[in-house]
Design a protein around this motif. Structure first.
Motif, short mmCIF file in Angstrom:
data_model
loop_
_atom_site.label_atom_id
_atom_site.label_comp_id
_atom_site.label_asym_id
_atom_site.label_seq_id
_atom_site.Cartn_x
_atom_site.Cartn_y
_atom_site.Cartn_z
N ALA A 33 0.80 -1.23 0.00
CA ALA A 33 0.00 0.00 0.00
C ALA A 33 0.83 1.27 0.00
CB ALA A 33 -0.94 0.00 1.21
N HIS B 62 -2.23 3.56 7.87
CA HIS B 62 -2.32 2.14 7.56
C HIS B 62 -2.15 1.28 8.81
CE1 HIS B 62 -1.80 -1.39 4.82
NE2 HIS B 62 -1.16 -1.85 5.88
N SER C 17 -4.53 -0.37 0.43
CA SER C 17 -4.68 -0.92 1.79
C SER C 17 -5.94 -1.79 1.87
CB SER C 17 -4.76 0.21 2.82
OG SER C 17 -3.56 0.91 2.92
#
Length: 425
Positions: free
Chosen positions: A29, A61, A117
């Motif tokens: 991500a 994240h 993500s």
């Protein structure tokens, strides 16, 4: 001596390990979009906006993953359904903070990080779903018979202490039962081998989201005491958010109040005495959803809303299903009488009835009552004593696991409830 072997994995699969999931997610991500930018412009990594974005995406994240994992640990949660809202929440908060402080950032890097993500964890959830159900071995004796009725787990009953459990997510036993010396040695051996050993009540609570109380003891009271530090923090958050709702949504509240008066004769607000925090009665405010002319002589019956209740107005049906009728309770939150999340308060007549019929019912008042709660999103609206006992078990689970993680999960489920009308009457 004959030995039986049960093959249930004792080691977690690589895809289920936090180290693999989080590091893999960060690389997919954050690192991958950055490398893609580098392939077009090798100087981009030296730019301050790119460095700020990578750092912010790392925080968003990691926080999103921790929220997602904590929420997924609660009973009955299909964790995949909470990936998008969880990461939308954490990325939204982090980059809203950056925007507020006027830091420059890369919109491409931020957007790509958020999208990838969610894709990473959705993909993991689809793959790990094929690894099979959670596997637990049951040691006979005591109150373990009911476990096999709990869905979502592959149960395996151990017949003899000679059984070797090579692969197991855990072993469950009634540790209060009068087990033989052989079974007690077996339990000790499993614990020493690294296999988790769970008490039947512990595993039942974690799988059903309910705390079943037969009698109060010193240990029970200790485990049901809510975190007082979080009580204070939560009250401050409740107060600030209630003030925000009343200020921002005042035009909506005014419009609904007028619509209620136009729809049927009577006041716009409904007031009722209910049992509140620490057993102190208070007056709750709601938008009126029933006809005043449809009165019932029996006070207890009048306080119970049945399915298809004829007293509910046309507008009241919509207000109840959407939960808009609950919004005036923001005033109760400002006054410190309620919270957004907690055990649902009952009318005084019903509370007195339940207290007479159900032991420990009063203990649910140890936290502030809420507009929504764990019982509401799992069970919906109930009134019969047997159903209220089950509701009490959900309330005790909320008190025992009182935390911001559980509150976030309840918020997500409440939004789903508002969209579907689950449990409304």
């Amino acid at each position: 001596m004959n030995t039986t072997t049960i093959h249930l994995p004792n080691r977690r699969h690589l895809l289920l390990r936090m180290r693999f999931q989080l590091l893999g997610g960060l690389m997919f991500a954050i690192l991958l979009p950055a490398l893609l930018r580098l392939s077009f412009d090798q100087q981009v990594i030296l730019q301050s906006n790119m460095q700020v974005t990578i750092f912010a995406a790392f925080i968003a994240h990691t926080t999103g993953y921790l929220f997602y994992k904590r929420i997924g640990n609660f009973p009955g949660v299909a964790a995949a359904a909470y990936i998008l809202p969880t990461f939308a929440l954490t990325y939204g908060l982090v980059f809203a903070t950056i925007f507020f402080f006027r830091f420059d950032y890369s919109r491409f890097q931020a957007g790509a990080s958020f999208v990838q993500s969610t894709l990473w964890y959705f993909g993991l959830s689809l793959i790990t779903r094929r690894l099979g159900a959670y596997r637990l071995a049951i040691i006979p004796g005591g109150d373990v018979g009911r476990l096999e009725n709990i869905p979502g787990v592959s149960w395996h009953r151990i017949r003899s202490p000679d059984t070797v459990v090579e692969y197991a997510s855990g072993v469950v036993a009634d540790l209060r039962a009068d087990l033989s010396d052989e079974w007690e040695r077996y339990i000790a051996d499993r614990a020493l081998s690294g296999t988790p050993v769970y008490h039947v009540k512990q595993i039942s609570e974690s799988l059903t989201g309910r705390v079943e109380i037969e009698h109060l003891s010193e240990n029970t009271l200790g485990s049901l005491n809510p975190n007082h530090a979080y009580l204070k923090i939560k009250q401050a958050i409740d107060w600030a958010s209630a003030l925000f709702v009343l200020v921002v949504f005042s035009p909506l509240l005014f419009f609904v109040a007028i619509a209620v008066k136009v729809d049927s004769p009577g006041p716009a607000l409904f007031r009722q005495k209910r049992m509140g925090y620490r057993g102190h009665p208070y007056e709750v405010y709601k938008f009126r959803t029933m006809n005043l002319s449809a009165s019932i002589d029996d006070e207890k019956e009048a306080a119970i809303t049945k399915a298809g209740d004829e007293r509910i107005t046309r507008l009241g049906q919509f207000l109840r299903k959407s939960r808009i009728d609950e919004l005036p309770q923001a005033f109760n939150i400002l006054r410190g009488e309620m919270s957004w999340i907690g055990p649902r308060p009952e009318a005084l007549v019903l509370s007195n009835w339940y207290e007479a019929e159900l032991p420990f019912y009063r203990y649910r008042h140890i936290v502030r009552p809420g507009i929504t709660g764990w019982a509401q999103v799992n069970q919906g609206h109930v009134a019969a004593v047997d159903d209220v006992l089950e509701k009490l078990h959900y309330d005790f689970y909320y008190i025992k696991n009182f935390s911001p993680w559980l509150d976030v999960l309840i918020v997500f489920r409440t939004i789903r409830t508002m969209l579907t009308g689950f449990g409304a009457r």
